[in-house]
Each structure stands twice: as structure tokens, then as C-alpha cells.
Design an enzyme around this catalytic site. Structure first.
Site, PDB file in Angstrom:
ATOM      1  N   CYS A 141       0.833  -1.209   0.000  1.00 25.52           N
ATOM      2  CA  CYS A 141       0.000   0.000   0.000  1.00 25.52           C
ATOM      3  C   CYS A 141       0.866   1.255   0.000  1.00 25.52           C
ATOM      4  O   CYS A 141       1.405   1.650   1.035  1.00 25.52           O
ATOM      5  CB  CYS A 141      -0.925  -0.020   1.216  1.00 25.52           C
ATOM      6  SG  CYS A 141      -1.934   1.468   1.352  1.00 25.52           S
ATOM      7  N   CYS A 144      -0.376   4.117   2.186  1.00 30.69           N
ATOM      8  CA  CYS A 144      -0.128   3.904   3.621  1.00 30.69           C
ATOM      9  C   CYS A 144       1.347   4.126   3.959  1.00 30.69           C
ATOM     10  O   CYS A 144       1.666   4.746   4.968  1.00 30.69           O
ATOM     11  CB  CYS A 144      -0.465   2.467   4.044  1.00 30.69           C
ATOM     12  SG  CYS A 144      -1.972   1.809   3.346  1.00 30.69           S
ATOM     13  N   ASP A 145       2.246   3.593   3.152  1.00 32.47           N
ATOM     14  CA  ASP A 145       3.646   3.500   3.565  1.00 32.47           C
ATOM     15  C   ASP A 145       4.627   4.322   2.725  1.00 32.47           C
ATOM     16  O   ASP A 145       5.807   4.402   3.064  1.00 32.47           O
ATOM     17  CB  ASP A 145       4.092   2.017   3.527  1.00 32.47           C
ATOM     18  CG  ASP A 145       3.299   1.171   4.505  1.00 32.47           C
ATOM     19  OD1 ASP A 145       2.922   1.709   5.564  1.00 32.47           O
ATOM     20  OD2 ASP A 145       3.036  -0.008   4.210  1.00 32.47           O
TER      21      ASP A 145
END
Ligand code: NDP
Length: 319
Positions: A141, A144-145
Site C-alpha cells: 500500500c 499507507c507507507d
């Protein structure tokens, strides 16, 4: 005598399931949540395999995925949600009340309304080094990261729309993005391909497969060993992050054949609502969303499902 039907049974315990449960509890529906012992043996959904979460509103200090889910659960419990920790093994959505079999129990739980929030799971390459470095530089992701790899070199694996999106997003943060795809042409839509191919920071590597992610012995990502599938030549692409973007699988096995699914396996909901084609069955979160896939959008759609269920139950009572 059979047990009376529950108003609402919620299947799944990610952000969507917990938000649905919270709203249903506050609407006096006394919801029952089956939180599942999903793969890996832990309820809570995909955030349970996410390290730091910096994009969930209301948490200016970053929070880990498991801590965030613990707080969701705590709030559900505080609002009176009854939670059963077990897997749903079968459902029958063909007649009302709906029937939901849980764990080893022979008798099903009866439900006037059901909220499906079983989520989706990222597909992984299946390399031992990928499993070893998940959360340590290997991710599925970018939203997300990605921010952990600012001004660094990263690799994205895949050739579909998700891979194009991940590569484009990362190109805004990272120094370079090497896009490794196993064939000579991308599967993605032409528009998304064009955007990627015009981006000077993204370097496509066609006909190539990641054989190993380095360096599991150091517990961090330092590169990807890539094999050219045409020539057999092996090279190392230095990187500090590797994003696997080869698709997601919605957790819909339990419902296949009972409710309408898209061709890609996700549950169909009526646009702007959580209604499935079966009255009284609602779906929220990633099990019905292949576009946004964020914790916050999942939570929002969980709220919609509880409100839709409440209204539907109210209308059914009136008849
Ligand atoms: P797709 O199934 O479309 O693409 C998966 C990609 O990963 C393919 O290129 C495939 O290669 C590759 N792949 C699959 N397995 C492996 C493997 N084991 N090793 C290496 N490569 C592998 O999945 P997406 O998640 O990209 O898209 C899913 C759906 O969601 C699509 O319908 C897509 O259009 C949609 N979507 C739409 C978006 C948007 O409109 N904004 C954004 C994201 C997704 P190969 O091509 O060789 O099969």
C-alpha cells in the site's frame, strides 16, 4: 425453541465492521459482530499487518495499525457491541431471517439484517524474503507507507491499474520508481499507462520478475534481485522499499452465488448506498470497494451500512 433473530449481524472486524457495529449499537440495534480468526489468526483486517498509520484523521501522532484497531474494538465494546471471536463458516442469505453459521456451532445465528465487512487481502508474490521483510520495507500500500521512502529509490511490482497508481503516487515522493512487470506490456488502462510512461521518475522493467528481496539477514530492504524472463539475465535493482501491486482478492467466498458480485469478485452495492441486491444485506469496506481501499473510506462506508440497515429494519417493522 429456536433463539430469536438478532437485528443485525456484522461479519468482519476491520474499520468498516467496527464502525458499522458502533453506529448500530448506538441505534439500539444490539448488534452481534463476528470478528473472525482470519488468515494469520488475528481479527482486525488489513491494518493488523500495517506498521505506522499516519493518514487516519484524528491521530496526529502516528499510530500502529494494530493499536488503531485495538482502539476501534475498545470503542465498539464500550458502546455495547457483542463480539464473537470465531470464523463464519457458512451463510444462507436466501430467506429471512438470514442464517449465519459460526465456528463449530451446529445451529446458525439468525439475523434480520446482515452487514458484510469481510474486507480484501493483497496478493503477494509468495517469496520467503517478501514475508520476512513485510513491514520492514515491503508493503502492498503506497498511500499507507510511501511517505517512509521520501527521496529514496523504490520498486513497484505489477502491471495493472493498481501498479500504475502506486507508481504514480510514489513518484511524487521518491527519487525513483522502478516498475517491474512480468510481461512485455502492461495490463493497465491506456490512460494510466500513458501517465506512467510519460513520468521521468518511473522506469519500467518489462518481462521481469523479482526473484528475491534483499536483504532479509539485515531486516531491511536494500534491493531486489530481478530476472529478465526473456534472456534469463539476473540483476540487482537497489532500493529501500518494494511495493507489491499485483491485485487484491476480496473475501467473498462465503457469499458467492448468493449475492451479486462484480466480475472481479467484489460485492456490488447500489451506488451511493451499502445496499446489495438482497434486501436486508448490506456491504461496506474493502469487500465492495476496489477503488479507494483506505481505512477512512472503509470506516465511512461502515457508518453508511449501519444507517442503511437501521432504516431498512425500521421500514420492515412498519409492514
Ligand atoms: P489486475 O488484476 O488488473 O492486475 C494485476 C497485475 O499484476 C497484472 O499486470 C498481473 O500481470 C500482475 N501479476 C499478477 N500476479 C502476479 C505475480 N504473481 N507476479 C507478478 N505479477 C503479477 O489488478 P489491479 O489491482 O491492478 O486492478 C484490479 C481492478 O481494479 C481492475 O479492474 C482495475 O482496473 C481496477 N482498478 C481501478 C483503478 C482506477 O480506476 N483508479 C485503480 C486500481 C485498480 P499480468 O498482466 O501478466 O496478468
Amino acid at each position: 425453541m429456536s433463539t430469536p433473530a438478532r437485528n443485525v449481524v456484522i461479519i468482519g472486524s476491520g474499520p468498516a465492521g467496527h464502525t458499522a457495529a458502533l453506529y448500530a449499537a448506538r441505534a439500539n440495534l444490539a448488534p452481534l459482530m463476528i470478528e473472525g480468526l482470519a488468515r494469520g489468526g488475528i481479527p482486525g483486517g488489513q491494518l493488523m499487518i500495517t506498521n505506522d498509520v499516519e493518514n487516519y484523521p484524528g491521530f496526529p501522532e502516528k499510530v500502529t495499525g494494530p493499536d488503531l484497531m485495538a482502539r476501534f474494538r475498545e470503542q465498539s465494546v464500550a458502546q455495547g457491541v457483542e463480539i464473537v471471536t470465531d470464523d463464519v463458516t457458512r451463510v444462507d442469505l436466501s430467506a429471512r431471517p438470514f442464517r449465519v453459521w459460526v465456528g463449530e456451532a451446529k445451529e446458525p445465528v439468525l439475523a434480520r439484517a446482515v452487514i458484510l465487512a469481510t474486507g480484501a487481502q493483497a496478493k503477494w508474490l509468495g517469496l520467503p524474503t517478501e514475508a520476512a521483510l513485510q513491514g520492514k520495507g515491503v508493503s502492498a500500500c503506497a498511500v499507507c507507507d510511501g511517505a517512509f521512502f521520501r527521496h529514496q529509490d523504490v520498486v513497484v511490482v505489477g502491471g495493472g491499474d493498481t501498479a500504475m497508481e502506486e507508481a504514480s503516487y510514489l513518484s511524487g515522493l521518491c527519487r525513483s520508481v522502478t516498475l517491474v512487470h512480468r510481461r512485455g506490456e502492461f495490463r493497465a488502462s491506456k490512460t494510466m499507462q500513458a501517465r506512467v510512461l510519460a513520468n521521468p521518475k518511473i522506469h519500467p522493467l518489462y518481462d521481469s520478475a523479482v526473484e528475491e528481496i534483499l536483504d532479509a539477514s539485515r531486516g531491511e530492504v536494500t534491493g531486489a534481485r530481478v530476472k529478465n524472463l526473456r534472456t534469463g539475465a539476473v540483476s540487482v535493482v537497489p532500493c529501500t522499499g518494494l511495493f507489491v501491486a499485483i491485485g487484491h482478492t476480496p473475501n467473498t467466498d462465503l457469499f458467492a452465488g448468493q449475492i451479486d458480485l462484480h466480475d472481479n469478485g467484489y460485492i456490488k452495492t447500489r451506488p451511493g448506498s451499502s445496499n446489495t441486491n438482497v434486501p436486508g444485506v448490506f456491504a461496506c469496506g474493502d469487500v465492495q470497494d476496489f477503488t479507494y481501499r483506505q481505512a477512512v473510506t472503509a470506516a465511512g462506508s461502515g457508518c453508511m451500512a449501519a444507517l442503511d440497515a437501521e432504516r431498512w429494519l425500521g421500514a420492515s417493522d412498519a409492514h
